[in-house]
Scaffold this active site. Structure first.
Site, PDB file in Angstrom:
ATOM      1  N   ALA A 119       0.805  -1.225   0.000  1.00  0.00           N
ATOM      2  CA  ALA A 119       0.000   0.000   0.000  1.00  0.00           C
ATOM      3  C   ALA A 119       0.838   1.276   0.000  1.00  0.00           C
ATOM      4  O   ALA A 119       0.293   2.361   0.149  1.00  0.00           O
ATOM      5  CB  ALA A 119      -0.925  -0.023   1.214  1.00  0.00           C
ATOM      6  N   ASN A 186       1.221  -3.603   7.934  1.00  0.00           N
ATOM      7  CA  ASN A 186       2.223  -4.339   7.149  1.00  0.00           C
ATOM      8  C   ASN A 186       3.166  -3.371   6.444  1.00  0.00           C
ATOM      9  O   ASN A 186       4.319  -3.699   6.199  1.00  0.00           O
ATOM     10  CB  ASN A 186       1.534  -5.207   6.104  1.00  0.00           C
ATOM     11  CG  ASN A 186       0.744  -6.318   6.751  1.00  0.00           C
ATOM     12  OD1 ASN A 186       1.319  -7.228   7.314  1.00  0.00           O
ATOM     13  ND2 ASN A 186      -0.567  -6.233   6.699  1.00  0.00           N
ATOM     14  N   HIS A 215      -0.769   6.835   3.657  1.00  0.00           N
ATOM     15  CA  HIS A 215       0.538   6.487   4.230  1.00  0.00           C
ATOM     16  C   HIS A 215       1.552   7.525   3.776  1.00  0.00           C
ATOM     17  O   HIS A 215       1.738   7.732   2.576  1.00  0.00           O
ATOM     18  CB  HIS A 215       1.005   5.106   3.752  1.00  0.00           C
ATOM     19  CG  HIS A 215       0.076   4.001   4.141  1.00  0.00           C
ATOM     20  ND1 HIS A 215      -0.093   3.590   5.437  1.00  0.00           N
ATOM     21  CD2 HIS A 215      -0.731   3.218   3.400  1.00  0.00           C
ATOM     22  CE1 HIS A 215      -0.971   2.603   5.489  1.00  0.00           C
ATOM     23  NE2 HIS A 215      -1.377   2.358   4.256  1.00  0.00           N
TER      24      HIS A 215
HETATM   25  N1  LIG Z   1       1.750  -5.706   2.443  1.00  0.00           N
HETATM   26  C1  LIG Z   1       0.752  -4.801   2.437  1.00  0.00           C
HETATM   27  O1  LIG Z   1       0.946  -3.609   2.137  1.00  0.00           O
HETATM   28  C2  LIG Z   1      -0.629  -5.263   2.797  1.00  0.00           C
HETATM   29  C3  LIG Z   1      -1.716  -4.444   2.486  1.00  0.00           C
HETATM   30  C4  LIG Z   1      -2.990  -4.906   2.796  1.00  0.00           C
HETATM   31  C5  LIG Z   1      -3.169  -6.124   3.438  1.00  0.00           C
HETATM   32  N2  LIG Z   1      -2.082  -6.874   3.754  1.00  0.00           N
HETATM   33  C6  LIG Z   1      -2.227  -8.171   4.457  1.00  0.00           C
HETATM   34  O2  LIG Z   1      -2.536  -9.177   3.515  1.00  0.00           O
HETATM   35  C7  LIG Z   1      -3.294 -10.212   4.161  1.00  0.00           C
HETATM   36  C8  LIG Z   1      -4.577 -10.494   3.358  1.00  0.00           C
HETATM   37  O3  LIG Z   1      -5.369  -9.319   3.293  1.00  0.00           O
HETATM   38  P1  LIG Z   1      -6.899  -9.402   2.797  1.00  0.00           P
HETATM   39  O4  LIG Z   1      -7.386  -8.015   2.650  1.00  0.00           O
HETATM   40  O5  LIG Z   1      -7.022 -10.354   1.664  1.00  0.00           O
HETATM   41  O6  LIG Z   1      -7.588 -10.051   4.094  1.00  0.00           O
HETATM   42  P2  LIG Z   1      -8.947 -10.892   4.162  1.00  0.00           P
HETATM   43  O7  LIG Z   1      -9.367 -10.854   5.593  1.00  0.00           O
HETATM   44  O8  LIG Z   1      -9.903 -10.430   3.124  1.00  0.00           O
HETATM   45  O9  LIG Z   1      -8.483 -12.373   3.782  1.00  0.00           O
HETATM   46  C9  LIG Z   1      -7.674 -13.160   4.607  1.00  0.00           C
HETATM   47  C10 LIG Z   1      -8.056 -14.612   4.381  1.00  0.00           C
HETATM   48  O10 LIG Z   1      -7.123 -15.441   5.079  1.00  0.00           O
HETATM   49  C11 LIG Z   1      -7.845 -16.491   5.722  1.00  0.00           C
HETATM   50  N3  LIG Z   1      -7.068 -16.965   6.860  1.00  0.00           N
HETATM   51  C12 LIG Z   1      -6.950 -16.418   8.085  1.00  0.00           C
HETATM   52  N4  LIG Z   1      -6.118 -17.149   8.841  1.00  0.00           N
HETATM   53  C13 LIG Z   1      -5.692 -18.177   8.073  1.00  0.00           C
HETATM   54  C14 LIG Z   1      -4.813 -19.269   8.295  1.00  0.00           C
HETATM   55  N5  LIG Z   1      -4.226 -19.465   9.481  1.00  0.00           N
HETATM   56  N6  LIG Z   1      -4.603 -20.151   7.285  1.00  0.00           N
HETATM   57  C15 LIG Z   1      -5.212 -19.977   6.075  1.00  0.00           C
HETATM   58  N7  LIG Z   1      -6.071 -18.962   5.816  1.00  0.00           N
HETATM   59  C16 LIG Z   1      -6.294 -18.069   6.797  1.00  0.00           C
HETATM   60  C17 LIG Z   1      -9.192 -15.872   6.110  1.00  0.00           C
HETATM   61  O11 LIG Z   1     -10.191 -16.867   6.298  1.00  0.00           O
HETATM   62  C18 LIG Z   1      -9.462 -14.970   4.911  1.00  0.00           C
HETATM   63  O12 LIG Z   1     -10.184 -15.624   3.897  1.00  0.00           O
HETATM   64  C19 LIG Z   1      -3.576  -9.703   5.590  1.00  0.00           C
HETATM   65  O13 LIG Z   1      -2.646 -10.239   6.503  1.00  0.00           O
HETATM   66  C20 LIG Z   1      -3.364  -8.212   5.462  1.00  0.00           C
HETATM   67  O14 LIG Z   1      -3.001  -7.605   6.706  1.00  0.00           O
HETATM   68  C21 LIG Z   1      -0.826  -6.470   3.432  1.00  0.00           C
END
Ligand SMILES: NC(=O)c1ccc[n+]([C@@H]2O[C@H](COP(=O)([O-])OP(=O)(O)OC[C@H]3O[C@@H](n4cnc5c(N)ncnc54)[C@H](O)[C@@H]3O)[C@@H](O)[C@H]2O)c1
Length: 263
Positions: A119, A186, A215
């Protein structure tokens, strides 16, 4: 290339759909603790024949493993005995999960680790000045909805509904920010991994009047001052900026591009 996705929520589903419609990559494995998410996703795929796989099988069978689940799953992935093989790649979205596992990360020698800029903007410049930074600040401003449920809010009994306008709710170091705002910050973790600067200052502001996840990065050093700002619209998941998924998709596109732009 055979690909597997761990975490089929917003980001995982968007990546799956991109791979399905735009590439010749074979998406073979999907993992999520919520089987319903997998079933819905499989129904929407047009060309890829994907099925549920346990994490162990997915890592063993796939050349590219995409983590888009939660920071809590990152340690198990890094520890999996089948991960650190030549020709394997791991793309991590929950970069906050790497912060408590830097020793494990260092031990990985063969598997290539891909960390999309997510992001934020400016990571290319931050990487270039790594080792020369004297001050690095990340200021994240989010709408109320984007901060709901964060452990920090619950522990400190902060009622977000009472916030009118802008209010600084957290100022601290990277480690605390990652623990206290696991789904929000993150970007701070990725910023650390790019800069290697230990003393990042993180400020989080709740703003009842904004629609953007903003950000702002400021790095100061013997090179001058770098400032980078993104004003991201949230995705279907209010905690996740839409830019984050576009950045993950760009990392997939890079796999097939022979012209690499940025450092
Ligand atoms: N790097 C970045 O800049 C950035 C930006 C946004 C989000 N993220 C991260 O990316 C990840 C995904 O984001 P999202 O918006 O798709 O979230 P989301 O909540 O829409 O999807 C996450 C999915 O992971 C599943 N899940 C949770 N725990 C699990 C496990 N132990 N094993 C398998 N599946 C599991 C959930 O059921 C859900 O379907 C999050 O950790 C979020 O914080 C990172």
């Amino acid at each position: 290339m055979k690909v597997g996705i761990i975490g089929c929520g917003f980001i995982g589903s968007e990546i799956a759909s991109f791979i399905d419609k735009n590439t010749n990559i074979k998406l073979i494995g999907l993992n999520d603790i919520d089987k319903n998410k997998i079933n819905v996703l499989i129904k929407n795929l047009e060309t890829c024949k994907s099925k549920f796989m346990e994490i162990d099988e997915l890592i063993r069978k796939c050349d590219l493993i995409i983590e888009s689940a939660t920071k809590n799953v990152v340690e198990a992935i890094l520890k999996n005995k089948n991960l650190d093989k030549k020709n394997k790649k791991l793309l991590v979205m929950s970069t906050g999960g790497l912060i408590g596992n830097l020793d494990l990360l260092k031990k990985i020698k063969n598997c290539e680790i891909l960390l999309p800029s997510g992001a934020i903007a400016g990571l290319d410049a931050i990487k270039s000045v790594s080792g020369r930074i004297s001050s690095l600040t990340l200021t994240t401003t989010k709408p109320i909805k984007g901060l709901e449920g964060a452990p920090y809010m619950i522990r400190n009994n902060i009622d977000l509904a009472n916030i009118k306008g802008r209010k600084t709710i957290f100022e601290g170091n990277l480690k605390d920010a990652v623990e206290d705002f696991p789904q929000n910050i993150n970007v701070a973790a990725t910023l650390f991994l790019a800069s290697k600067f230990e003393k990042i200052k993180v400020r989080i502001i709740a703003d009842s009047d904004t629609k953007f996840n903003t950000h702002e990065i400021e790095a100061i050093g013997d090179f001058g001052v770098i400032t980078a700002k993104t004003q991201n619209l949230p995705s279907k998941n209010p905690k996740t900026s839409y830019l984050a998924v576009l950045s993950a998709i760009q990392s997939i596109k890079n796999l097939e591009n022979n012209v690499k732009i940025g450092n």
